[in-house]
Design a protein around this motif. Structure first.
Motif, PDB file in Angstrom:
ATOM      1  N   SER A   1     -12.398  -7.315  11.148  1.00  0.00           N
ATOM      2  CA  SER A   1     -12.429  -5.920  10.704  1.00  0.00           C
ATOM      3  C   SER A   1     -10.983  -5.497  10.414  1.00  0.00           C
ATOM      4  N   ILE A   2     -10.816  -4.331   9.822  1.00  0.00           N
ATOM      5  CA  ILE A   2      -9.468  -3.819   9.576  1.00  0.00           C
ATOM      6  C   ILE A   2      -8.736  -3.633  10.906  1.00  0.00           C
TER       7      ILE A   2
ATOM      8  N   GLN B   1       0.820  -1.211   0.000  1.00  0.00           N
ATOM      9  CA  GLN B   1       0.000   0.000   0.000  1.00  0.00           C
ATOM     10  C   GLN B   1       0.860   1.270   0.000  1.00  0.00           C
TER      11      GLN B   1
ATOM     12  N   LEU C   1      -7.026 -11.752   1.781  1.00  0.00           N
ATOM     13  CA  LEU C   1      -8.479 -11.765   1.618  1.00  0.00           C
ATOM     14  C   LEU C   1      -8.840 -12.839   0.593  1.00  0.00           C
TER      15      LEU C   1
ATOM     16  N   LEU D   1      -7.649  -7.006  12.156  1.00  0.00           N
ATOM     17  CA  LEU D   1      -6.535  -7.505  11.351  1.00  0.00           C
ATOM     18  C   LEU D   1      -5.235  -6.805  11.749  1.00  0.00           C
ATOM     19  N   ASP D   2      -5.298  -5.492  11.990  1.00  0.00           N
ATOM     20  CA  ASP D   2      -4.127  -4.751  12.468  1.00  0.00           C
ATOM     21  C   ASP D   2      -3.657  -5.293  13.821  1.00  0.00           C
TER      22      ASP D   2
END
Length: 187
Positions: free
Chosen positions: A143-144, A92, A184, A147-148
């Motif tokens: 969720s993000i 990213q 994902l 995951l973090d």
């Protein structure tokens, strides 16, 4: 979570440096075995000293390794060491950069190559080592933020073992490669 002694890659030049398979291996050797000369690394990799020297210069130009002059016995001898115990980067941070895409593929290839090499040679290891190694995978709905959190926990746990001083307890310790990847997808 901020991890100690981690080099965060933010430029394509450094990313290209670590993506090369031989340079990746040199970084691994310098991490596991400590500082080394081009000659020592050439012996361990089966490469020519001149080729190793070239790749060490590329890694040094990206500040991934540095000279360790205090280890040299004379002015001609050049020792190299890693500048950090870990390297972190994310695709990213390199939008529309083909180097990041190539680095992702090469990193995955490296992880698979280490696993395939183990599978091909596992019968040469003592049974207690074969029984201790593991593979795990699984699906979770995250969720993000979750995951973090998972990433931070895995990184912290690996760092705890990677960056510690080796205990003087007489236990045999061998290099163990640990890889974790979140992707994902659908089962």
């Amino acid at each position: 979570m901020e991890e100690k002694n981690v080099r965060e890659i933010r430029d394509s030049k450094a990313l290209a440096a670590i993506a090369h398979p031989l340079r990746h291996r040199l970084l691994d050797l310098l991490h596991l075995d400590g500082p080394a000369t081009a000659s020592l690394l050439a012996e361990k990799t089966g490469q020519a000293v001149g080729n190793i020297s070239h790749h060490l210069k590329v890694l040094a130009a990206s500040e991934l390794i540095e000279e360790a002059p205090e280890l040299a016995r004379d002015r001609r001898e050049r020792w190299w060491r890693r500048t950090s115990s870990a390297i972190k980067w994310g695709a990213q941070d390199f939008p529309d950069d083909p180097i990041a895409e190539a680095a992702e593929v090469l990193t995955l290839d490296h992880q698979h190559a280490v696993a395939r090499k183990w599978l091909a040679s596992r019968d040469t290891y003592p049974p207690e080592w074969r029984g201790a190694l593991f593979s795990i995978d699984g699906w979770a709905r995250l969720s993000i933020a979750e995951l973090d959190e998972l990433n931070d926990r895995i990184v912290a746990m690996l760092a705890e073992y990677r960056d510690r001083s080796q205990p003087d307890d007489g236990a045999e310790r061998r290099p163990v490669f640990v890889a974790a990847r979140a992707s994902l997808g659908q089962p």
